[in-house]
Design a protein around this motif. Structure first.
Motif, short mmCIF file in Angstrom:
data_model
loop_
_atom_site.label_atom_id
_atom_site.label_comp_id
_atom_site.label_asym_id
_atom_site.label_seq_id
_atom_site.Cartn_x
_atom_site.Cartn_y
_atom_site.Cartn_z
N LEU A 190 3.05 -4.26 -12.32
CA LEU A 190 4.38 -4.79 -11.98
C LEU A 190 4.49 -5.04 -10.48
N TYR A 191 3.93 -4.16 -9.69
CA TYR A 191 4.03 -4.31 -8.23
C TYR A 191 3.25 -5.52 -7.74
N CYS A 192 2.25 -5.94 -8.52
CA CYS A 192 1.48 -7.13 -8.14
C CYS A 192 2.16 -8.42 -8.62
N PHE A 193 2.66 -8.45 -9.85
CA PHE A 193 3.08 -9.70 -10.47
C PHE A 193 4.58 -9.95 -10.45
N ALA B 133 0.83 -1.20 0.00
CA ALA B 133 0.00 0.00 0.00
C ALA B 133 0.87 1.25 0.00
N LEU B 134 1.99 1.21 0.72
CA LEU B 134 2.88 2.37 0.73
C LEU B 134 3.48 2.64 -0.65
N GLY B 135 3.62 1.61 -1.46
CA GLY B 135 4.14 1.81 -2.81
C GLY B 135 3.29 2.78 -3.60
N TRP B 136 1.96 2.63 -3.53
CA TRP B 136 1.08 3.55 -4.25
C TRP B 136 1.13 4.94 -3.63
N VAL B 137 1.25 5.04 -2.32
CA VAL B 137 1.33 6.34 -1.67
C VAL B 137 2.56 7.11 -2.16
N VAL C 241 -2.14 7.78 -16.53
CA VAL C 241 -2.92 6.55 -16.31
C VAL C 241 -2.09 5.32 -16.67
N LEU C 242 -1.38 5.37 -17.80
CA LEU C 242 -0.55 4.23 -18.18
C LEU C 242 0.57 4.00 -17.18
N ALA C 243 1.18 5.09 -16.69
CA ALA C 243 2.23 4.94 -15.68
C ALA C 243 1.68 4.29 -14.42
N ALA C 244 0.49 4.72 -13.98
CA ALA C 244 -0.11 4.12 -12.79
C ALA C 244 -0.48 2.66 -13.04
N LEU C 245 -1.01 2.37 -14.22
CA LEU C 245 -1.39 0.99 -14.52
C LEU C 245 -0.17 0.07 -14.57
N ARG D 93 -3.13 -24.11 2.81
CA ARG D 93 -2.83 -24.27 4.23
C ARG D 93 -1.77 -23.29 4.71
N TYR D 94 -0.97 -22.77 3.77
CA TYR D 94 0.12 -21.89 4.16
C TYR D 94 -0.28 -20.42 4.18
N GLY D 95 -1.51 -20.09 3.82
CA GLY D 95 -1.96 -18.70 3.87
C GLY D 95 -2.60 -18.26 2.56
N SER D 96 -3.10 -17.06 2.57
CA SER D 96 -3.75 -16.51 1.39
C SER D 96 -2.75 -16.27 0.28
N PRO D 97 -3.18 -16.30 -0.99
CA PRO D 97 -2.27 -16.04 -2.11
C PRO D 97 -1.63 -14.66 -1.99
N PRO D 98 -0.31 -14.56 -2.03
CA PRO D 98 0.34 -13.24 -1.94
C PRO D 98 -0.10 -12.28 -3.03
N LEU D 99 -0.40 -12.78 -4.25
CA LEU D 99 -0.87 -11.91 -5.31
C LEU D 99 -2.15 -11.19 -4.90
N ALA D 100 -3.06 -11.90 -4.27
CA ALA D 100 -4.32 -11.30 -3.83
C ALA D 100 -4.09 -10.25 -2.75
N ILE D 101 -3.15 -10.53 -1.86
CA ILE D 101 -2.87 -9.58 -0.78
C ILE D 101 -2.30 -8.29 -1.34
N ARG D 102 -1.36 -8.39 -2.29
CA ARG D 102 -0.76 -7.19 -2.88
C ARG D 102 -1.83 -6.35 -3.58
N ALA D 103 -2.63 -6.99 -4.42
CA ALA D 103 -3.66 -6.25 -5.14
C ALA D 103 -4.67 -5.63 -4.19
N GLY D 104 -5.03 -6.35 -3.15
CA GLY D 104 -5.98 -5.80 -2.19
C GLY D 104 -5.45 -4.58 -1.47
N MET D 105 -4.21 -4.61 -1.04
CA MET D 105 -3.64 -3.47 -0.34
C MET D 105 -3.46 -2.28 -1.28
N LEU D 106 -3.09 -2.53 -2.52
CA LEU D 106 -2.97 -1.43 -3.48
C LEU D 106 -4.32 -0.77 -3.74
#
Length: 768
Positions: A185-188, A52-56, A176-180, A199-212
């Protein structure tokens, strides 16, 4: 395959189940499985808030860079105007000071020149002082010119049959393209995208996208507010930031989908995880219910914000957008459940929303208890103008800058509709209002289409031109970031009703030129309109400009684009109004209620002002009778003869506005347009731009037939550009595209000509 509960039971001394979060943030112990330990070390849940701080950081860098550029231009413009003012006070500027009469040879052609021959006393004149080095930094000017050479160019619209898909400006597309690209990139790019097991936790990809997506919400809301800190820092009005608000919402929806899809690729009901989740959270709702509850309103907000849907049902869009947005924020609070730092961003969103609405109270004309408009609004009149235009006059104590706009609400016409309109008048002591010394006439001119604007015309036809309405103003907002007075050359392009955004700018600029507070030496006005009757809208303003401007400084060219002049028939009245609907009666009652309160308040003020003097009180009350009137006056058109065989209910008298008399109009002010156009003038429109003809017409105020050749005209103006030039355009999309393309090419002059520092372009939305 063992279930997650069995897996947790095998772990020694694990914490109670209540401490585990919905994302299955499993605590690590020494005897935990190797896969779980590796997953926690690769991308631990506890540190996911950094995304989330990355977008800030991305947004703050963009905001600071834009603010620095604005401060640079404010500072340099202020320095140039200060230097010019010093020159005027010292009498070194031949344009603003009277020439000396003490000459040895006064009959020479150099009598009025700044460099005089044969002075009787004193030293020889020196060259004018150059601009301060602070106000002209060549490397920075060249860098900005290169950026403008790229970003001023319009992006062609996609056309399919009769439909077209327009694109925003190149600068908006770049942001807009720079933000996209950044969020993708920050997600993938960081790994892993998924853990080996749910069993090891939620998918990290989902967590990154959610926080962003959560981190974007404060910025999306701030960009949508009429009064916001981004506008205060950058000087960019919210009507221009709104396009970033929409595209920010689309990117937020994309991140929400990236956040959602991994939970269906590795679903929680696999490997016995569903039983564990149900044991942690009471309730019989769907296990992903909170996420779906937040996703649905976000999808609705983005879909009904699409341009073609928004224009198709604009009133419904305005009525639903804010309530659905509040619902979406509430669902996000429920869904995030204070995981990581999510509630910090949601609380910031609610705080920005609340503060913006509080600040907006200072922009409303009916919330200041020190004004007579407190709680009841202003008094307004409606006037019909030639060429299907409407003028609304509002005497008010609100102040505004040239080019700004307001949101107008008239409960006597429509209670819930609130629409933006550009202010066409100048707020200055030189233009007092008949309402009083503390008031200025806010004039709004627009063409009626459907919805609110059509209701204004219907109300005028129903009640006549002498009826007044209560007007509630929200604003002013927007306006140009920089002042035209800081540019040596100013070129103003207007198309049709786009002149409303230029008239006040032109009046203000000429006033500053006369007062010696403007650097401007040359002003070119180009107005393309269908018929000459449209000039009646601002006939008085144009007359003032022509008479008050310094000699040979303002050149106006009017282009009549219609092949035939439209001569309305004085006998033909306006169409009969439709029967009064119940809603109109309701609106009349509301207007009468506000008007009654205003009359009582004015009566009390008159008594206080008279202080017991009966004669003074009678005079004040008589003056208050006609404090505001709408012109021109209407007359009753004759009713058609009724057949004796049709004993139907007689139709009401129709109001019609008499057209202006050509002779009277020509006697007061000449636009350079012949009173009776000849057939030759109509047939030779294509020869209107021959070099010799154009050069002859550029010497004064002239009117020509045909459409303006914008590229040809700008090339002609370019030869007389000063150090800084501003091109201002407000008109249909075709005109804006032509001007943008030409000004983008002109940026090469800044790179090659050392005498040109800047060629600035300002475009206004035609609809505002």
């Amino acid at each position: 395959m063992p279930s997650i509960r069995a897996f947790l039971n095998d772990v020694a001394d694990f914490e109670p189940m209540e401490t585990l979060v919905k994302r299955i943030n499993i605590t690590i112990y020494p005897n935990s499985p190797p896969g779980l330990i590796a997953a926690s070390q690769e991308d631990p849940w506890s540190q996911a808030g950094k995304y989330a701080l990355g977008w800030v950081y991305f947004s703050i860098i963009l905001l600071v860079a834009t603010s620095i550029i604005r401060l640079y231009y404010l500072w340099t413009d202020k320095i140039r105007r200060a230097i010019y003012k010093d020159e005027v006070l010292e009498g070194k500027n031949s344009k603003t000071s009277s020439p000396d009469t003490d000459y040895e040879m006064a009959n020479l052609q150099t009598n009025n020149s700044a460099v005089k021959f044969f002075p009787r006393a004193g030293q020889l004149p020196v060259e004018p002082r150059a601009d301060s080095s602070v106000s002209s930094m060549a490397p920075l000017n060249n860098a900005i010119a290169m950026l403008r050479w790229v970003f001023y160019r319009p992006i062609p619209a996609i056309r399919y049959k009769k439909r077209q898909l327009p694109f925003p400006s190149a600068g908006v597309v770049f942001i807009v393209l720079a933000a996209l690209i950044f969020v993708i990139l920050y997600c993938f790019v960081p790994q892993p995208l998924y853990y080996a097991s749910i069993r090891y936790g939620s998918p990290p990809l989902a967590i990154r996208a959610g926080m962003l997506s959560v981190a974007m919400m404060p910025w999306i809301v701030a960009l949508s507010m009429k009064a916001n800190i981004i506008t205060m820092m950058t000087g960019i009005g919210h009507e221009r930031l709104n396009v970033l608000h929409r595209w920010g919402g689309y990117i937020c929806l994309l991140l929400a989908l990236i956040h959602t899809i991994p939970f269906y690729i590795t679903p929680v009901w696999d490997q016995g995880a569903l039983q564990v989740f149900q044991s942690y959270f009471s309730g019989q709702y769907y296990i992903y219910g909170t996420g779906v509850a937040a996703l649905v309103p976000l999808v609705f907000l983005c879909v009904h914000s699409l341009p073609f849907i928004r224009s198709w049902m604009y009133e419904l869009f305005v009525a639903l957008h804010v309530p659905v947005s509040i619902l979406f924020l509430a669902m996000m609070f429920w869904h995030c459940n204070n995981y990581l730092t999510s509630w910090d961003y949601l609380a910031a969103t609610a705080g920005i929303w609340f503060v913006s609405y509080v600040i907006r109270l200072f922009f409303l004309n009916w919330t200041n208890f020190r004004r007579t408009s407190w709680l009841i609004g202003e008094e307004a009149s409606i006037t019909l103008l030639p060429e299907n235009a409407v003028k609304v006059t509002i005497p008010t104590q609100v102040t505004w800058r040239p080019g700004q706009y307001v949101y107008l609400r008239m409960p006597g016409i429509s209670v819930f509709e609130n629409h933006p309109f550009t202010i066409a008048s100048l707020c200055s002591d030189d233009f007092p209002s008949e309402y009083g010394d503390l008031y200025r006439d806010m004039i709004i001119v627009f063409r009626p289409f459907s919805g609110f604007t059509r209701k204004v015309v219907n109300a005028h036809d129903e009640n006549g031109p002498w009826h007044t309405y209560r007007a509630f103003i929200d604003g002013p907002y927007g306006g140009m970031q920089r002042e035209l007075a800081a540019f040596d050359t100013v070129i103003l392009f207007a198309g049709g009703s786009g002149i409303t955004a230029i008239v006040s700018q032109l009046l203000d600029l000429i006033k500053k030129m006369r007062d010696g507070r403007a650097v401007t030496k040359q002003v070119h006005v180009v107005w393309a309109l269908k018929r000459p009757e449209t000039m009646e809208w601002f006939k008085e303003e144009l007359r003032i400009c022509r008479q008050s401007a310094p000699p040979e400084s303002v050149h106006c060219q009017f282009f009549i684009t219609a092949a035939k002049r439209h001569v309305p028939s004085a006998a033909a009245g306006a169409p009969a109004p439709s029967p009064r609907p119940v809603s109109q009666v309701f609106h009349d009652k509301i207007n009468e209620a506000f008007q009654g309160i205003a009359d009582k308040r004015h009566s009390a003020l008159i008594r206080d002002e008279a202080a017991g003097d009966a004669e003074k009180e009678r005079a004040l009350r008589a003056e208050n009778e006609d404090a505001i009137s709408a012109l021109p006056h209407a007359y009753l058109a004759p009713l058609p003869p009724q057949s004796p065989r049709s004993p139907r209910r007689p139709r009401p008298a129709r109001l019609a506005i008499p057209p202006p008399e050509p002779a009277a109009a020509a006697s007061t002010f000449d636009f350079g347009f012949p009173s009776t156009p000849t057939l030759l003038q109509k047939n030779l429109m294509r020869f209107a731009f021959l070099p010799g003809v154009a050069a002859a017409r550029a010497t004064g105020w002239q009117t020509a037939y045909g459409r303006p050749d914008i590229a040809f005209m700008l090339r002609g103006f370019q030869r007389g550009f000063g150090r800084r030039t501003c091109v201002f355009v407000c008109g249909p999309p075709g005109m804006r595209v032509d001007v943008q393309r030409c000004v983008a090419r002109m940026q090469r002059q800044v790179l090659t000509d050392g005498g040109v520092d800047e060629i600035f372009l300002h475009t206004e939305n035609y609809a505002i």
